[in-house]
Design a protein around this motif. Structure first.
Motif, mmCIF file in Angstrom:
data_model
loop_
_atom_site.group_PDB
_atom_site.id
_atom_site.type_symbol
_atom_site.label_atom_id
_atom_site.label_comp_id
_atom_site.label_asym_id
_atom_site.label_seq_id
_atom_site.Cartn_x
_atom_site.Cartn_y
_atom_site.Cartn_z
ATOM 1 N N ARG A 1 -23.327 -21.985 36.324
ATOM 2 C CA ARG A 1 -23.639 -21.849 34.919
ATOM 3 C C ARG A 1 -22.801 -21.307 33.999
ATOM 4 N N ASP A 2 -21.705 -20.954 34.651
ATOM 5 C CA ASP A 2 -20.694 -20.485 33.675
ATOM 6 C C ASP A 2 -19.948 -21.840 33.070
ATOM 7 N N ARG A 3 -19.784 -22.888 33.940
ATOM 8 C CA ARG A 3 -18.990 -23.842 33.837
ATOM 9 C C ARG A 3 -19.799 -24.790 32.589
ATOM 10 N N ALA A 4 -21.138 -24.470 32.321
ATOM 11 C CA ALA A 4 -21.903 -25.385 31.304
ATOM 12 C C ALA A 4 -21.747 -24.698 29.950
ATOM 13 N N LYS A 5 -21.059 -25.484 29.051
ATOM 14 C CA LYS A 5 -20.572 -24.884 27.847
ATOM 15 C C LYS A 5 -21.915 -24.890 26.790
ATOM 16 N N ASP A 6 -22.782 -25.730 26.931
ATOM 17 C CA ASP A 6 -24.102 -26.030 26.160
ATOM 18 C C ASP A 6 -25.133 -25.051 26.425
ATOM 19 N N LYS A 7 -25.693 -24.085 25.821
ATOM 20 C CA LYS A 7 -26.771 -23.402 26.067
ATOM 21 C C LYS A 7 -27.859 -24.012 26.858
ATOM 22 N N HIS A 8 -28.459 -25.130 26.524
ATOM 23 C CA HIS A 8 -29.472 -25.739 27.105
ATOM 24 C C HIS A 8 -29.165 -26.470 28.290
ATOM 25 N N LEU A 9 -27.973 -26.787 28.235
ATOM 26 C CA LEU A 9 -27.323 -27.459 29.873
ATOM 27 C C LEU A 9 -27.241 -26.113 30.637
ATOM 28 N N GLY A 10 -26.792 -25.082 30.213
ATOM 29 C CA GLY A 10 -26.670 -23.910 31.181
ATOM 30 C C GLY A 10 -28.293 -23.486 31.635
ATOM 31 N N GLU A 11 -29.294 -23.627 30.859
ATOM 32 C CA GLU A 11 -30.775 -23.303 31.299
ATOM 33 C C GLU A 11 -31.107 -24.142 32.217
ATOM 34 N N ALA A 12 -30.604 -25.686 32.018
ATOM 35 C CA ALA A 12 -31.190 -26.545 32.909
ATOM 36 C C ALA A 12 -30.402 -26.541 34.479
ATOM 37 N N VAL A 13 -29.024 -26.135 34.543
ATOM 38 C CA VAL A 13 -28.404 -25.891 35.584
ATOM 39 C C VAL A 13 -29.096 -24.704 36.348
ATOM 40 N N GLU A 14 -29.291 -23.503 35.763
ATOM 41 C CA GLU A 14 -30.061 -22.323 36.171
ATOM 42 C C GLU A 14 -31.440 -22.718 36.934
ATOM 43 N N SER A 15 -32.292 -23.588 36.078
ATOM 44 C CA SER A 15 -33.329 -24.267 36.581
ATOM 45 C C SER A 15 -33.332 -25.030 38.132
ATOM 46 N N ALA A 16 -32.257 -26.087 38.063
ATOM 47 C CA ALA A 16 -31.960 -26.780 39.229
ATOM 48 C C ALA A 16 -31.435 -25.988 40.417
ATOM 49 N N ILE A 17 -30.660 -25.056 40.146
ATOM 50 C CA ILE A 17 -30.146 -23.923 41.177
ATOM 51 C C ILE A 17 -31.448 -23.326 41.852
ATOM 52 N N ALA A 18 -32.213 -22.915 40.967
ATOM 53 C CA ALA A 18 -33.495 -22.370 41.578
ATOM 54 C C ALA A 18 -34.228 -23.241 42.192
ATOM 55 N N GLN A 19 -34.221 -24.528 42.044
ATOM 56 C CA GLN A 19 -34.985 -25.314 42.681
ATOM 57 C C GLN A 19 -34.404 -25.732 43.892
ATOM 58 N N TYR A 20 -32.907 -25.704 43.865
ATOM 59 C CA TYR A 20 -32.226 -25.732 45.463
ATOM 60 C C TYR A 20 -32.817 -24.768 46.128
ATOM 61 N N ARG A 21 -32.340 -23.496 45.602
ATOM 62 C CA ARG A 21 -32.799 -22.374 46.634
ATOM 63 C C ARG A 21 -34.177 -22.289 46.912
ATOM 64 N N THR A 22 -35.166 -22.826 46.296
ATOM 65 C CA THR A 22 -36.472 -22.970 46.774
ATOM 66 C C THR A 22 -36.569 -23.862 48.053
ATOM 67 N N LEU A 23 -36.009 -25.144 47.856
ATOM 68 C CA LEU A 23 -36.042 -26.056 48.724
ATOM 69 C C LEU A 23 -35.180 -25.537 50.180
ATOM 70 N N ARG A 24 -34.065 -25.054 49.859
ATOM 71 C CA ARG A 24 -33.424 -24.380 51.126
ATOM 72 C C ARG A 24 -34.022 -23.418 51.896
ATOM 73 N N LYS A 25 -35.052 -22.462 51.151
ATOM 74 C CA LYS A 25 -35.726 -21.820 51.858
ATOM 75 C C LYS A 25 -36.944 -22.311 52.686
ATOM 76 N N LYS A 26 -37.371 -23.647 52.213
ATOM 77 C CA LYS A 26 -38.576 -24.254 53.003
ATOM 78 C C LYS A 26 -37.873 -24.967 54.100
ATOM 79 N N ARG A 27 -36.640 -25.359 54.090
ATOM 80 C CA ARG A 27 -36.036 -26.062 55.064
ATOM 81 C C ARG A 27 -35.701 -25.265 56.373
#
Length: 128
Positions: A102-128
């Protein structure tokens, strides 16, 4: 002022143009995800996740390939900008540790997209 058929025609053309551009963007997303899946198909511990950051005129969509054994982003592509004019491009600045992505994403909207993708990753990891 009298309304004639020209207004209806203009309205129909604008509606069809919007539908066409939306479909074009959807197919661009589909191509990018298929390409990334093909490139990382042999990696058993990897996840392909996506996230979205929305704005009024601009936004971002990010695709991340995350290696779950090391918690590192192995591949990243993003579409940033005015929706129908943006294209997926590699984002090497996002590669590396998942925790600081998230810190490496310089654009505000890109940072929000990265946060959303990380949340999706964590959800998938819990299900597996």
């Amino acid at each position: 002022m009298e309304l004639d058929g020209r207004f209806g025609i203009v309205l129909l053309v604008v509606l069809l143009l919007g539908i066409g551009l939306s479909l074009f963007q959807h197919f661009s997303y589909q191509r990018a995800t298929r390409r990334m899946v093909a490139e990382h198909q042999g990696a058993r511990e990897s996840f392909l996740v996506s996230g979205r950051g929305k704005g009024w005129l601009r936004g971002a969509v990010v695709l991340l390939v995350v290696d779950s054994s090391s918690s590192r982003i192995e591949a990243a592509e993003a579409m940033v900008g005015a929706s129908v004019f943006a294209r997926f491009r590699p984002r090497p600045e996002l590669l590396g540790s998942l925790s600081s992505a998230r810190d490496r994403a310089k654009d505000k909207h890109l940072g929000e997209a990265v946060e959303s993708a990380i949340a999706q990753y964590r959800t998938l990891r819990k299900k597996r």
